[in-house]
Write an enzyme that holds these catalytic residues in place. Structure first.
Site, PDB file in Angstrom:
ATOM      1  N   TRP A 213      43.572  44.247  36.034  1.00 50.67           N
ATOM      2  CA  TRP A 213      44.978  43.894  36.176  1.00 50.67           C
ATOM      3  C   TRP A 213      45.842  44.361  35.001  1.00 50.67           C
ATOM      4  O   TRP A 213      47.057  44.286  35.063  1.00 50.67           O
ATOM      5  CB  TRP A 213      45.127  42.374  36.290  1.00 50.67           C
ATOM      6  CG  TRP A 213      44.222  41.627  35.355  1.00 50.67           C
ATOM      7  CD1 TRP A 213      42.980  41.136  35.664  1.00 50.67           C
ATOM      8  CD2 TRP A 213      44.427  41.327  33.971  1.00 50.67           C
ATOM      9  NE1 TRP A 213      42.413  40.543  34.555  1.00 50.67           N
ATOM     10  CE2 TRP A 213      43.280  40.641  33.494  1.00 50.67           C
ATOM     11  CE3 TRP A 213      45.471  41.560  33.075  1.00 50.67           C
ATOM     12  CZ2 TRP A 213      43.148  40.197  32.179  1.00 50.67           C
ATOM     13  CZ3 TRP A 213      45.341  41.126  31.762  1.00 50.67           C
ATOM     14  CH2 TRP A 213      44.189  40.447  31.331  1.00 50.67           C
ATOM     15  N   ASN A 214      45.216  44.807  33.907  1.00 52.09           N
ATOM     16  CA  ASN A 214      46.022  45.018  32.690  1.00 52.09           C
ATOM     17  C   ASN A 214      46.886  46.284  32.753  1.00 52.09           C
ATOM     18  O   ASN A 214      47.989  46.305  32.224  1.00 52.09           O
ATOM     19  CB  ASN A 214      45.139  45.007  31.443  1.00 52.09           C
ATOM     20  CG  ASN A 214      44.042  46.024  31.476  1.00 52.09           C
ATOM     21  OD1 ASN A 214      43.631  46.459  32.552  1.00 52.09           O
ATOM     22  ND2 ASN A 214      43.550  46.421  30.327  1.00 52.09           N
TER      23      ASN A 214
ATOM     24  N   LYS B  86      39.816  48.544  45.537  1.00 51.95           N
ATOM     25  CA  LYS B  86      39.933  47.078  45.492  1.00 51.95           C
ATOM     26  C   LYS B  86      40.635  46.729  44.173  1.00 51.95           C
ATOM     27  O   LYS B  86      40.036  46.743  43.111  1.00 51.95           O
ATOM     28  CB  LYS B  86      38.539  46.464  45.569  1.00 51.95           C
ATOM     29  CG  LYS B  86      38.311  45.139  44.861  1.00 51.95           C
ATOM     30  CD  LYS B  86      39.067  43.967  45.439  1.00 51.95           C
ATOM     31  CE  LYS B  86      38.750  42.709  44.635  1.00 51.95           C
ATOM     32  NZ  LYS B  86      39.679  42.471  43.519  1.00 51.95           N
ATOM     33  N   PRO B  87      41.948  46.453  44.247  1.00 49.58           N
ATOM     34  CA  PRO B  87      42.656  46.098  43.008  1.00 49.58           C
ATOM     35  C   PRO B  87      42.315  44.679  42.568  1.00 49.58           C
ATOM     36  O   PRO B  87      41.757  43.904  43.353  1.00 49.58           O
ATOM     37  CB  PRO B  87      44.131  46.181  43.406  1.00 49.58           C
ATOM     38  CG  PRO B  87      44.184  46.212  44.887  1.00 49.58           C
ATOM     39  CD  PRO B  87      42.801  46.398  45.439  1.00 49.58           C
TER      40      PRO B  87
ATOM     41  N   GLY C  60      36.619  46.953  34.379  1.00 50.51           N
ATOM     42  CA  GLY C  60      36.796  45.517  34.218  1.00 50.51           C
ATOM     43  C   GLY C  60      35.921  45.018  33.089  1.00 50.51           C
ATOM     44  O   GLY C  60      35.549  45.783  32.194  1.00 50.51           O
ATOM     45  N   SER C  61      35.580  43.752  33.136  1.00 49.74           N
ATOM     46  CA  SER C  61      34.829  43.155  32.023  1.00 49.74           C
ATOM     47  C   SER C  61      33.357  43.575  32.064  1.00 49.74           C
ATOM     48  O   SER C  61      32.826  43.938  33.124  1.00 49.74           O
ATOM     49  CB  SER C  61      34.939  41.641  32.100  1.00 49.74           C
ATOM     50  OG  SER C  61      34.327  41.199  33.294  1.00 49.74           O
TER      51      SER C  61
ATOM     52  N   GLU D 157      33.673  51.234  33.347  1.00 53.63           N
ATOM     53  CA  GLU D 157      34.642  51.276  32.247  1.00 53.63           C
ATOM     54  C   GLU D 157      34.914  49.831  31.876  1.00 53.63           C
ATOM     55  O   GLU D 157      35.570  49.111  32.622  1.00 53.63           O
ATOM     56  CB  GLU D 157      35.942  51.957  32.717  1.00 53.63           C
ATOM     57  CG  GLU D 157      35.789  53.396  33.158  1.00 53.63           C
ATOM     58  CD  GLU D 157      35.505  54.348  32.004  1.00 53.63           C
ATOM     59  OE1 GLU D 157      35.662  53.952  30.837  1.00 53.63           O
ATOM     60  OE2 GLU D 157      35.100  55.487  32.276  1.00 53.63           O
TER      61      GLU D 157
ATOM     62  N   CYS E 170      42.214  47.618  26.924  1.00 53.38           N
ATOM     63  CA  CYS E 170      40.789  47.761  26.599  1.00 53.38           C
ATOM     64  C   CYS E 170      40.619  48.574  25.320  1.00 53.38           C
ATOM     65  O   CYS E 170      39.695  48.346  24.549  1.00 53.38           O
ATOM     66  CB  CYS E 170      40.045  48.405  27.754  1.00 53.38           C
ATOM     67  SG  CYS E 170      40.787  49.929  28.306  1.00 53.38           S
TER      68      CYS E 170
ATOM     69  N   GLU F  44      35.556  40.151  23.001  1.00 57.65           N
ATOM     70  CA  GLU F  44      36.870  40.715  23.323  1.00 57.65           C
ATOM     71  C   GLU F  44      37.886  39.576  23.486  1.00 57.65           C
ATOM     72  O   GLU F  44      37.648  38.625  24.236  1.00 57.65           O
ATOM     73  CB  GLU F  44      36.776  41.509  24.627  1.00 57.65           C
ATOM     74  CG  GLU F  44      38.031  42.271  24.952  1.00 57.65           C
ATOM     75  CD  GLU F  44      37.917  43.036  26.277  1.00 57.65           C
ATOM     76  OE1 GLU F  44      37.432  42.460  27.253  1.00 57.65           O
ATOM     77  OE2 GLU F  44      38.323  44.211  26.309  1.00 57.65           O
TER      78      GLU F  44
HETATM   79  P1  NDP Z   1      36.990  41.553  35.809  1.00 59.59           P
HETATM   80  O1  NDP Z   1      35.645  42.017  35.422  1.00 59.59           O
HETATM   81  O2  NDP Z   1      37.225  40.110  35.923  1.00 59.59           O
HETATM   82  O3  NDP Z   1      37.414  42.176  37.217  1.00 59.59           O
HETATM   83  C1  NDP Z   1      37.504  43.563  37.447  1.00 59.59           C
HETATM   84  C2  NDP Z   1      37.521  43.826  38.933  1.00 59.59           C
HETATM   85  O4  NDP Z   1      36.252  43.483  39.495  1.00 59.59           O
HETATM   86  C3  NDP Z   1      38.542  42.982  39.693  1.00 59.59           C
HETATM   87  O5  NDP Z   1      39.084  43.732  40.749  1.00 59.59           O
HETATM   88  C4  NDP Z   1      37.691  41.847  40.205  1.00 59.59           C
HETATM   89  O6  NDP Z   1      38.260  41.188  41.298  1.00 59.59           O
HETATM   90  C5  NDP Z   1      36.430  42.601  40.582  1.00 59.59           C
HETATM   91  N1  NDP Z   1      35.230  41.779  40.705  1.00 59.59           N
HETATM   92  C6  NDP Z   1      34.990  40.541  40.225  1.00 59.59           C
HETATM   93  N2  NDP Z   1      33.719  40.146  40.539  1.00 59.59           N
HETATM   94  C7  NDP Z   1      33.157  41.162  41.228  1.00 59.59           C
HETATM   95  C8  NDP Z   1      31.871  41.384  41.812  1.00 59.59           C
HETATM   96  N3  NDP Z   1      30.893  40.478  41.729  1.00 59.59           N
HETATM   97  N4  NDP Z   1      31.630  42.552  42.427  1.00 59.59           N
HETATM   98  C9  NDP Z   1      32.590  43.516  42.487  1.00 59.59           C
HETATM   99  N5  NDP Z   1      33.829  43.357  41.971  1.00 59.59           N
HETATM  100  C10 NDP Z   1      34.102  42.205  41.339  1.00 59.59           C
HETATM  101  O7  NDP Z   1      37.990  42.231  34.780  1.00 59.59           O
HETATM  102  P2  NDP Z   1      39.538  41.969  34.627  1.00 59.59           P
HETATM  103  O8  NDP Z   1      40.233  42.255  35.915  1.00 59.59           O
HETATM  104  O9  NDP Z   1      39.726  40.635  33.999  1.00 59.59           O
HETATM  105  O10 NDP Z   1      39.968  43.122  33.612  1.00 59.59           O
HETATM  106  C11 NDP Z   1      39.934  42.961  32.244  1.00 59.59           C
HETATM  107  C12 NDP Z   1      38.750  43.684  31.662  1.00 59.59           C
HETATM  108  O11 NDP Z   1      38.826  45.048  32.000  1.00 59.59           O
HETATM  109  C13 NDP Z   1      38.718  43.657  30.145  1.00 59.59           C
HETATM  110  O12 NDP Z   1      37.417  43.391  29.702  1.00 59.59           O
HETATM  111  C14 NDP Z   1      39.133  45.063  29.752  1.00 59.59           C
HETATM  112  O13 NDP Z   1      38.651  45.454  28.504  1.00 59.59           O
HETATM  113  C15 NDP Z   1      38.549  45.847  30.866  1.00 59.59           C
HETATM  114  N6  NDP Z   1      39.205  47.143  30.983  1.00 59.59           N
HETATM  115  C16 NDP Z   1      38.516  48.256  30.655  1.00 59.59           C
HETATM  116  C17 NDP Z   1      39.126  49.495  30.712  1.00 59.59           C
HETATM  117  C18 NDP Z   1      38.357  50.735  30.414  1.00 59.59           C
HETATM  118  O14 NDP Z   1      38.782  51.779  30.892  1.00 59.59           O
HETATM  119  N7  NDP Z   1      37.283  50.703  29.666  1.00 59.59           N
HETATM  120  C19 NDP Z   1      40.535  49.628  31.098  1.00 59.59           C
HETATM  121  C20 NDP Z   1      41.145  48.408  31.464  1.00 59.59           C
HETATM  122  C21 NDP Z   1      40.502  47.204  31.394  1.00 59.59           C
HETATM  123  P3  NDP Z   1      39.224  39.919  41.013  1.00 59.59           P
HETATM  124  O15 NDP Z   1      40.331  40.371  40.152  1.00 59.59           O
HETATM  125  O16 NDP Z   1      39.699  39.557  42.337  1.00 59.59           O
HETATM  126  O17 NDP Z   1      38.358  38.886  40.351  1.00 59.59           O
END
Ligand code: NDP
Length: 483
Positions: free
Chosen positions: A138-139, A162-163, A213-214, A235, A269, A358
């Site tokens: 989402w960031n 899937k956003p 994501g995380s 990532e 990130c 983080e």
């Molecule tokens: P999350 O890990 O919570 O979620 C990322 C995505 O994964 C969301 O769309 C989420 O859906 C989805 N998701 C959650 N659970 C599952 C699952 N079991 N299987 C498949 N998909 C799933 O991360 P955030 O959205 O909170 O993003 C922040 C994180 O992203 C930070 O750690 C940041 O550092 C990292 N990030 C890394 C970047 C990079 O390029 N290295 C760039 C930007 C961010 P939902 O939102 O509906 O839970």
């Protein structure tokens, strides 16, 4: 009342309802992926130049409607308008780069067949996987996923995106705009909902996953992909260090480190979270940082925290840092209901959670070091390895070469992310694989080796007619070549 499961998004700055979206169910995800497979077949059959023309037309449409994109990003992420505009513009840069460069980087490569196979021609084709599932955070709701979407499309794949559940609007908008350019096929589709929809996407028959994501979610995603034997790019998060040497331009170092750590409310990130500063200039550096940070305000220079639950983590880290260190700017009250004012703390022990996990908020920790050897050792002593920034007039390259991370900026921050040509990604718990650049294009294809005889040799090696003379030639050649 609708019996379709739904979820809503809210303006992070006010808590006002913004939009309500369906939660795509498993059957619908399967249908979407089936449509994406048909689209991938058509798309991959087009020539590079045709695909480039379509993607550039899409990009022109995106650019012409950049204000619409900006509105959606502002509403759902809570960032200031100018940040949202910059984000959207940079996303378009990547579409253009990927579209223009794919023909060059993904063209067939001829390889030497070697002496023993001198009669053969050999080449490697780059083949798109088919359907790429992109799971985004989402960031940076347009910039981050576009690093996968644009490169996957340019490489000849279709995409199902899937956003994040906090920022679905911009994804839906992207799919709609591409549909205007290519109405016949579902080249880019969006499935919406919570994490379970991401999990369903992985299990729906997609051919590759690109996840941002995380780290915690990345591990679940990786396990699910391995179960299905599909490749993935991860990532993930970081705890990015800034290293400031005694010969650094302190004004610039402080200004850029501050921006890196605080812009986007610290939700980057690749944003600075730890600063290691040479003891000879530490006092002056911290003073400049204090002055500049005191002029920064949440709600003006950056927006609200996008994800309410993140505020708990920020609060815990600020509390931890202030318990062990010395406040330079801000205090516990800096973490508000929706906004977080800048927090800068010094002298925090390296093993505290605020130094190791983080934070993803506008919080910077500055620790003084004896020299750059100590700074490098501390910078590397973390599970993460995403990006780093080095400030030194003379030693930037030498310091950069010793950092265990995917991206280093010398006397600058962030700029690699804006360059189409530069791969983006991390090592260790920050992820694997790359988006952006030639590496990002290659990531969305697999190599297929193709060989064929240019002429037939009198000696057959791959036949039951192989003779003793052929064996002798083979062993003699081997001995000559490898003695
Ligand atoms: P999350 O890990 O919570 O979620 C990322 C995505 O994964 C969301 O769309 C989420 O859906 C989805 N998701 C959650 N659970 C599952 C699952 N079991 N299987 C498949 N998909 C799933 O991360 P955030 O959205 O909170 O993003 C922040 C994180 O992203 C930070 O750690 C940041 O550092 C990292 N990030 C890394 C970047 C990079 O390029 N290295 C760039 C930007 C961010 P939902 O939102 O509906 O839970």
């Amino acid at each position: 009342m609708s019996d379709v499961a739904q979820f809503s998004t809210y303006h992070p700055g006010t808590g006002e309802l913004f939009g309500t979206y369906p939660i795509t169910n498993d059957d619908e995800v399967a249908t979407v992926v089936a449509q994406a497979k048909a689209a991938a077949q058509w798309w991959s059959s087009l020539s590079f130049s045709k695909r480039r023309a379509i993607l550039l037309k899409w990009n022109a449409l995106l650019v012409s409607r950049i204000d619409d994109a900006t509105d959606l990003i502002v509403a759902e992420s809570g960032k200031p308008r100018s940040d949202a505009q910059l984000e959207a513009a940079l996303a378009c840069e990547h579409v253009a780069w990927a579209a223009r460069k794919a023909p060059f980087y993904l063209r067939p490569h001829h390889r030497s067949p070697g002496l023993l196979m001198a009669n053969m021609s050999a080449r490697v084709d780059r083949v798109p996987y088919g359907v790429v599932g992109v799971i985004g955070p989402w960031n940076y709701p347009i910039f981050t996923p576009m690093g996968s979407i644009a490169y996957a499309l340019a490489a000849g794949n279709s995409v199902v995106f899937k956003p994040s559940e906090f920022t679905p609007a911009i994804g839906l908008w992207l799919a709609k705009t591409l549909q205007e350019i290519v109405p016949e096929y579902q080249l880019l589709q969006v499935v919406t909902g919570t994490g379970s929809v991401g999990a369903a996407l992985i299990n729906s028959g997609v051919d590759k996953i690109s996840f941002t994501g995380s780290t915690a979610t990345a591990k679940k995603v990786a396990a699910a992909c391995v179960e299905r034997m599909i490749p993935f790019v991860l990532e993930c998060g970081g705890k990015d260090p800034v290293l400031v040497d005694s010969d650094a331009d302190l004004e610039r170092a402080a200004e850029h480190a501050l921006w890196s750590g605080m812009s986007n409310a610290g939700q980057s990130c690749i944003g600075a979270e730890r600063i290691y500063v040479h003891h000879e200039i530490a006092e002056r550096f911290i003073e400049i940082l204090r002055e500049r940070a005191s002029a920064i305000k949440a709600g003006i220079n950056y927006g609200a925290a996008t994800r309410p639950a993140q505020l708990e983590i920020i609060k815990r880290h600020v509390d931890d840092a202030l318990t062990h260190g010395l406040a330079v700017v801000g205090d516990r009250s800096s973490v508000g209901e929706r906004f977080v004012e800048p927090v800068i703390v010094t002298n925090v022990p390296e093993d505290s959670p605020s130094m190791r996990e983080e934070t993803f908020g506008p919080v910077l920790i500055v620790n003084t070091v004896l020299d750059m050897n100590e700074a490098i050792q501390r910078a590397n002593d973390t599970p993460f390895g995403l990006a780093a920034s080095v400030w030194s007039k003379r030693n930037g390259e030498k310091i950069a070469a010793r950092l265990h991370c995917g991206m280093v900026s010398i006397n600058s921050v962030f700029t690699f992310a804006a360059m189409g040509s530069m791969p983006f990604g991390g090592v260790k718990e920050s992820g694997m694989g790359r988006i952006h650049g030639p590496e990002g294009l290659l990531e969305f294809t697999y190599p297929r080796s193709v060989v064929k005889p240019r002429f037939h040799l009198p000696l057959e090696f791959t036949s039951f007619k192989r003779t003793a003379f052929a064996d002798k030639v083979l062993t003699t050649l081997s001995r000559i070549r490898h003695k």
